[in-house]
Motif scaffolding. Structure first.
Motif, mmCIF file in Angstrom:
data_model
loop_
_atom_site.group_PDB
_atom_site.id
_atom_site.type_symbol
_atom_site.label_atom_id
_atom_site.label_comp_id
_atom_site.label_asym_id
_atom_site.label_seq_id
_atom_site.Cartn_x
_atom_site.Cartn_y
_atom_site.Cartn_z
ATOM 1 N N TYR A 1 49.262 42.016 36.930
ATOM 2 C CA TYR A 1 49.011 41.330 38.044
ATOM 3 C C TYR A 1 47.608 40.822 38.143
ATOM 4 O O TYR A 1 46.565 40.989 37.327
ATOM 5 C CB TYR A 1 48.932 42.390 39.480
ATOM 6 N N MET A 2 47.647 39.616 38.578
ATOM 7 C CA MET A 2 46.390 38.917 38.879
ATOM 8 C C MET A 2 46.193 38.556 40.381
ATOM 9 O O MET A 2 47.111 38.348 41.082
ATOM 10 C CB MET A 2 46.666 37.211 38.283
ATOM 11 N N ILE B 1 43.614 43.429 29.213
ATOM 12 C CA ILE B 1 44.605 42.064 29.201
ATOM 13 C C ILE B 1 46.006 42.427 28.657
ATOM 14 O O ILE B 1 46.895 41.959 29.351
ATOM 15 C CB ILE B 1 43.713 41.233 28.088
ATOM 16 N N VAL C 1 40.956 34.952 32.708
ATOM 17 C CA VAL C 1 40.697 35.900 33.978
ATOM 18 C C VAL C 1 39.640 36.678 33.462
ATOM 19 O O VAL C 1 38.613 36.983 34.090
ATOM 20 C CB VAL C 1 41.994 36.607 34.580
ATOM 21 N N LYS D 1 45.604 35.691 31.428
ATOM 22 C CA LYS D 1 44.754 36.871 31.721
ATOM 23 C C LYS D 1 43.537 36.875 30.651
ATOM 24 O O LYS D 1 42.449 37.455 31.139
ATOM 25 C CB LYS D 1 45.719 38.098 31.188
ATOM 26 N N THR E 1 50.759 33.792 29.861
ATOM 27 C CA THR E 1 50.351 34.819 30.677
ATOM 28 C C THR E 1 49.353 35.449 29.796
ATOM 29 O O THR E 1 48.409 35.773 30.437
ATOM 30 C CB THR E 1 51.514 35.849 31.089
ATOM 31 N N GLU F 1 40.806 38.524 39.540
ATOM 32 C CA GLU F 1 40.790 39.744 38.623
ATOM 33 C C GLU F 1 42.292 40.263 38.241
ATOM 34 O O GLU F 1 43.031 39.932 38.658
ATOM 35 C CB GLU F 1 40.250 41.209 39.482
ATOM 36 N N LEU F 2 42.044 41.267 37.210
ATOM 37 C CA LEU F 2 43.544 41.833 36.725
ATOM 38 C C LEU F 2 43.851 43.247 37.061
ATOM 39 O O LEU F 2 42.928 43.749 37.317
ATOM 40 C CB LEU F 2 43.410 41.742 35.253
ATOM 41 N N GLU F 3 44.844 43.620 37.384
ATOM 42 C CA GLU F 3 45.355 44.743 37.592
ATOM 43 C C GLU F 3 46.482 45.315 36.755
ATOM 44 O O GLU F 3 47.215 44.523 36.344
ATOM 45 C CB GLU F 3 45.803 44.940 39.109
ATOM 46 N N THR G 1 55.201 38.562 32.076
ATOM 47 C CA THR G 1 54.883 38.863 30.511
ATOM 48 C C THR G 1 55.892 38.656 29.457
ATOM 49 O O THR G 1 55.773 38.096 28.487
ATOM 50 C CB THR G 1 53.882 40.054 30.302
ATOM 51 N N SER H 1 47.821 44.528 31.781
ATOM 52 C CA SER H 1 47.751 44.456 33.265
ATOM 53 C C SER H 1 49.043 43.411 33.603
ATOM 54 O O SER H 1 49.391 42.838 32.730
ATOM 55 C CB SER H 1 46.591 43.575 33.583
#
Length: 221
Positions: free
Chosen positions: A62-63, A57, A97, A94, A90, A219-221, A83, A60
């Motif tokens: 990206y979403m 969290i 997500v 996150k 954000t 998802e998070l990246e 962020t 990351s």
């Protein structure tokens, strides 16, 4: 202006404000009427007490949204999250997500040439996680094609311009009249073709997609 006509104008404005507040839908200024949709939330959350997840969290950037129209997988939308410019908003997104909040929700509002909007568990523009987030409106950020920002209630009932806890919209074009009024949280960096496919779906009354546009997995990246 004659006093009689001035009073009539004030009454008309008041009626319009009441109509605009009805239902308390969270949205960019209406280019068209907001959308009621039906949706089923499917939640398979990360364990947000797990250090690996909490680190994800925090770290990351990206979403990533996997999208289905009806039974057809149409691809993914990758959003870079701002962020630094909107840290509280954000972080909230996150966390949602990571909890699986968005999985199974819909893009419930589609207005070609304007925005697509989603993230409401009620699916009608009035829902959210049960709270708002403080405005984080940066003068440096503009509403460009692919910009992602948070929906909110109108100024007349929300003078602090607090954002919806979960509803967001993606701009389909440059929309300068929204600049400085909404919290921008990111920019689409891949998958604008998917966004355009969503924008092309057939809609019924109140801009609601006839075939549900579902965020199958976020998802998070």
């Amino acid at each position: 202006m004659h006093l009689k006509y001035k009073n009539i104008c004030l009454v008309v404005v008041g009626v319009l404000l009441v109509i605009g507040c009805k239902g308390k839908k969270q949205t960019p200024p209406p280019k068209a009427t907001q959308v009621p949709t039906e949706t089923t939330q499917v939640t398979k959350p990360y364990d947000t007490t797990n250090k690996q997840v909490t680190d994800l969290i925090k770290q990351s950037k990206y979403m990533v949204i996997s999208v289905k129209i009806g039974d057809e997988n149409i691809g993914k939308i990758k959003i870079e999250l701002f962020t630094n410019e909107a840290p509280k908003t954000t972080e909230n997104i996150k966390t949602l997500v990571a909890k699986g909040f968005y999985d199974g929700l819909t893009f419930h509002r589609v207005v070609p040439g304007f925005v697509i909007q989603g993230g409401d568990p009620k699916g009608d523009g009035t829902g959210g996680p049960g709270y708002t987030t403080p405005a984080e409106i940066s003068p440096k950020l503009k509403h460009l094609r692919g910009t992602v920002a948070m929906a909110r209630l109108g100024d007349q009932v929300n003078p602090k311009r607090e954002s919806s806890g979960s509803q967001f919209y993606i701009c389909l074009a440059n929309i300068p009249h929204l600049d400085g009024a909404y919290t921008i949280i990111g920019q689409v960096v891949a998958g604008m073709d998917v966004v355009d496919k969503i924008a092309a779906v057939k809609t019924g009354p109140n801009d609601r997609p006839i075939t549900p546009v579902v965020m199958e997995k976020v998802e998070l990246e």
